[in-house]
Design a protein around this motif. Structure first.
Motif, PDB file in Angstrom:
ATOM      1  N   LEU A 181     -67.646 -18.512  10.328  1.00 11.12           N
ATOM      2  CA  LEU A 181     -66.571 -19.347  10.859  1.00 11.12           C
ATOM      3  C   LEU A 181     -65.594 -19.738   9.749  1.00 11.12           C
ATOM      4  O   LEU A 181     -64.385 -19.848   9.985  1.00 11.12           O
ATOM      5  CB  LEU A 181     -67.152 -20.603  11.511  1.00 11.12           C
ATOM      6  N   GLU A 182     -66.134 -19.918   8.552  1.00  9.33           N
ATOM      7  CA  GLU A 182     -65.256 -20.228   7.415  1.00  9.33           C
ATOM      8  C   GLU A 182     -64.302 -19.063   7.152  1.00  9.33           C
ATOM      9  O   GLU A 182     -63.109 -19.263   6.882  1.00  9.33           O
ATOM     10  CB  GLU A 182     -66.115 -20.506   6.182  1.00  9.33           C
ATOM     11  N   LYS A 188     -57.013 -17.228   9.984  1.00  3.62           N
ATOM     12  CA  LYS A 188     -56.074 -17.699  10.996  1.00  3.62           C
ATOM     13  C   LYS A 188     -54.666 -17.783  10.424  1.00  3.62           C
ATOM     14  O   LYS A 188     -54.432 -18.343   9.359  1.00  3.62           O
ATOM     15  CB  LYS A 188     -56.509 -19.073  11.511  1.00  3.62           C
ATOM     16  N   GLY A 189     -53.742 -17.173  11.133  1.00  5.91           N
ATOM     17  CA  GLY A 189     -52.350 -17.211  10.704  1.00  5.91           C
ATOM     18  C   GLY A 189     -51.976 -16.140   9.713  1.00  5.91           C
ATOM     19  O   GLY A 189     -50.795 -15.977   9.385  1.00  5.91           O
ATOM     20  N   LYS A 190     -52.957 -15.376   9.202  1.00  5.62           N
ATOM     21  CA  LYS A 190     -52.656 -14.308   8.241  1.00  5.62           C
ATOM     22  C   LYS A 190     -52.091 -13.103   8.986  1.00  5.62           C
ATOM     23  O   LYS A 190     -52.459 -12.818  10.126  1.00  5.62           O
ATOM     24  CB  LYS A 190     -53.918 -13.911   7.479  1.00  5.62           C
ATOM     25  N   SER A 191     -51.225 -12.381   8.339  1.00  2.00           N
ATOM     26  CA  SER A 191     -50.608 -11.217   8.975  1.00  2.00           C
ATOM     27  C   SER A 191     -51.511  -9.992   8.917  1.00  2.00           C
ATOM     28  O   SER A 191     -51.404  -9.093   9.745  1.00  2.00           O
ATOM     29  CB  SER A 191     -49.272 -10.897   8.299  1.00  2.00           C
ATOM     30  N   ALA A 279     -65.709 -19.111  18.677  1.00  2.00           N
ATOM     31  CA  ALA A 279     -64.807 -19.286  17.532  1.00  2.00           C
ATOM     32  C   ALA A 279     -63.589 -18.374  17.649  1.00  2.00           C
ATOM     33  O   ALA A 279     -62.463 -18.791  17.330  1.00  2.00           O
ATOM     34  CB  ALA A 279     -65.556 -19.005  16.240  1.00  2.00           C
ATOM     35  N   LEU A 280     -63.793 -17.136  18.093  1.00  3.15           N
ATOM     36  CA  LEU A 280     -62.645 -16.232  18.274  1.00  3.15           C
ATOM     37  C   LEU A 280     -61.677 -16.790  19.313  1.00  3.15           C
ATOM     38  O   LEU A 280     -60.443 -16.745  19.124  1.00  3.15           O
ATOM     39  CB  LEU A 280     -63.128 -14.850  18.708  1.00  3.15           C
TER      40      LEU A 280
END
Length: 480
Positions: A181-182, A188-191, A279-280
């Motif tokens: 999860l870390e 998250k938010g990465k291209s 989590a996804l």
């Protein structure tokens, strides 16, 4: 000149398969690969198993495709996992048993391939695949195997089971999920897309789970799987059963072990998969992530009167779960197409829209079957392995574990069985299965479309043509 990360990603996006309607057009899909340790292919609630509870895996199957005939390429951890990530059979990558450890090089492996294509790579949990220097190429890693309290001692029987006594939140299954999860939070938010591998120790022996889960199962409700006796299979398997002392335990002992095994699946595997799937969704990644779930091998768990594993090529050890959830793909589908671990590398590269896997890999992309295609009726699954013959020392160990000198009984027997002194191989179709060994006679089983062997038919004249055909295929595949 090496291509840039942007060029790799652009090429991958251009190659993305059209049927993935849920995929963003400007980037390839993420990959979440989940592998557990020693889970039989029939231990899934939605398949009608009478005892195990797997609500999260049932949900994953309802949202994707189940391969009902998925097989590993080796019956133990290290060779099997190396086949997953190399895309090659054990006799090709060099590990026929756990005694031949070795490690995969980063370059040319599945993770190295995805990293080269611009993917952020992460690993959480059990390794047994890459050396430390190769793991240094990962952008994220949290490696752990089993809790110290699971260590064996000299007096426990081979079917040892118990409640775990660490707090649940401190157990490694929970920590492996927490680390995964870390990684997802950091993505998250990465291209750039990611490839995350999460590897769980459970339900590997010793069979242990928190009391909250073991108390949900009763030995009185357990049912032994239908199977032939060890003696009906092969003398080598019967000797193995005797050396372990399993010919002197009661059915009640086996049923009690089974309830711990299923509790371990529910807690150490199914619960953790549910946390990953949620989590996804919570991070908005579910619609852009391929999820695959499988196991590195199975467990006898009552079949042929045994528990645990060994260097044998029977379906209790080779048949495993394999579930795919692909954005825009089919829901709740099942296929009888053959799938092997050597197929994972080409399949995931194909599904994600990454550059194609190396052309010389022996596996095939399973994408056509995920889309609803029918399997080639003549397809053959193969397995290669090594084994050591048990000697008088292992066959004549004292019955009382307390009287066994040196290592525990199960360690002595397993260590000798794992010696890569001899070679064995399997060729498998939907109807027939041939097992060849260097020191014993051949074994031929009529599978009749199923995953349970019965009587060895290798010496029956009426099946000589089948035996010769499979022998020819096997020797062409691996000439030892």
């Amino acid at each position: 000149m090496l291509a840039t990360r942007r060029q790799f990603l652009g090429a991958a996006a251009a190659a993305a398969p059209a049927f993935l309607s849920g995929q963003a057009k400007d980037r390839p899909l993420n990959v979440l690969s989940i592998v557990c340790d020693q889970m039989r292919g029939d231990c899934l609630g939605f398949l009608g198993h009478p005892n195990v509870r797997t609500p999260n895996l049932d949900r994953l199957a309802a949202e994707g495709v189940t391969f009902e005939r998925a097989f590993v390429n080796n019956p133990v951890c290290i060779p099997s996992r190396k086949s997953c990530f190399s895309g090659r059979y054990p006799h090709q990558h060099g590990s026929l048993t756990n005694r031949q450890k070795g490690f995969l090089a980063w370059d040319g492996s599945m993770l190295g391939h995805f990293a080269k294509a611009g993917y952020r790579t992460g690993w959480s949990g059990k390794n047994h695949t890459y050396a430390k220097d190769a793991l240094g190429n990962l952008e994220f890693q949290s490696i752990r195997d089993r809790e110290p309290f699971r260590a064996y001692n000299g007096t426990v029987p081979p079917h040892w089971h118990a409640d775990s006594y660490w707090p649940e939140e401190d157990c490694y299954a929970e920590l492996n999920t927490r680390a995964a999860l870390e990684f997802l939070d950091g993505s998250k938010g990465k291209s750039d897309p990611f490839f995350l591998h999460v590897s769980y120790f459970d339900p590997h022996p010793p069979y242990m789970a928190p009391a909250e889960y073991t108390s949900r199962y009763s030995a009185r409700e357990m049912r032994l799987p239908k199977s032939a006796t060890a003696a009906q299979m092969s003398e080598r398997l019967e000797q193995y059963r005797h050396a372990f002392g399993l010919d002197r335990v009661t059915e009640a002992d086996l049923l009690e072990t089974m309830r711990y095994y299923y509790a371990q699946i529910e807690w150490g595997v199914d619960k953790q998969v549910g946390r990953l799937l949620r989590a996804l969704e919570e991070r908005g990644m579910a619609e852009n992530t391929v999820v695959v779930f499988t196991a590195d091998h199975g467990d006898f768990m009552g079949s042929h009167g045994l528990v645990r594993k060994g260097m044998f090529l029977y379906d209790a050890l080779l048949h495993v779960p394999m579930l795919f959830r692909v954005p825009g793909g089919r829901n709740g589908a099942r296929t009888k197409a053959f799938a092997q671990h050597t197929d994972l590398f080409p399949t995931l590269a194909d599904l994600a829209g990454a550059p194609a896997a190396p052309a010389d890999l022996p596996g095939r992309s399973l994408r056509p079957f995920l889309e609803g295609g029918q399997d080639d009726a003549h397809h053959v699954a193969y397995t290669s392995a090594g084994y050591g013959e048990l000697g008088q020392a292992e066959l004549n160990l004292p019955l009382n574990p307390a009287d066994v000198k040196g290592e525990p009984r199960h360690s002595q027997v397993m260590n000798q069985n794992m010696q890569p002194d001899n070679r064995t191989a399997m060729a498998r179709t939907a109807e027939w299965k041939l097992v060849m060994t260097e020191t014993r006679g051949p074994e031929l089983y009529h599978m009749d479309g199923g995953v349970t062997e019965s009587r060895n038919l290798a010496h029956e004249p009426t099946h000589s043509d089948v035996r010769r055909t499979l022998e020819s295929k096997l020797t062409r595949w691996w000439q030892w």
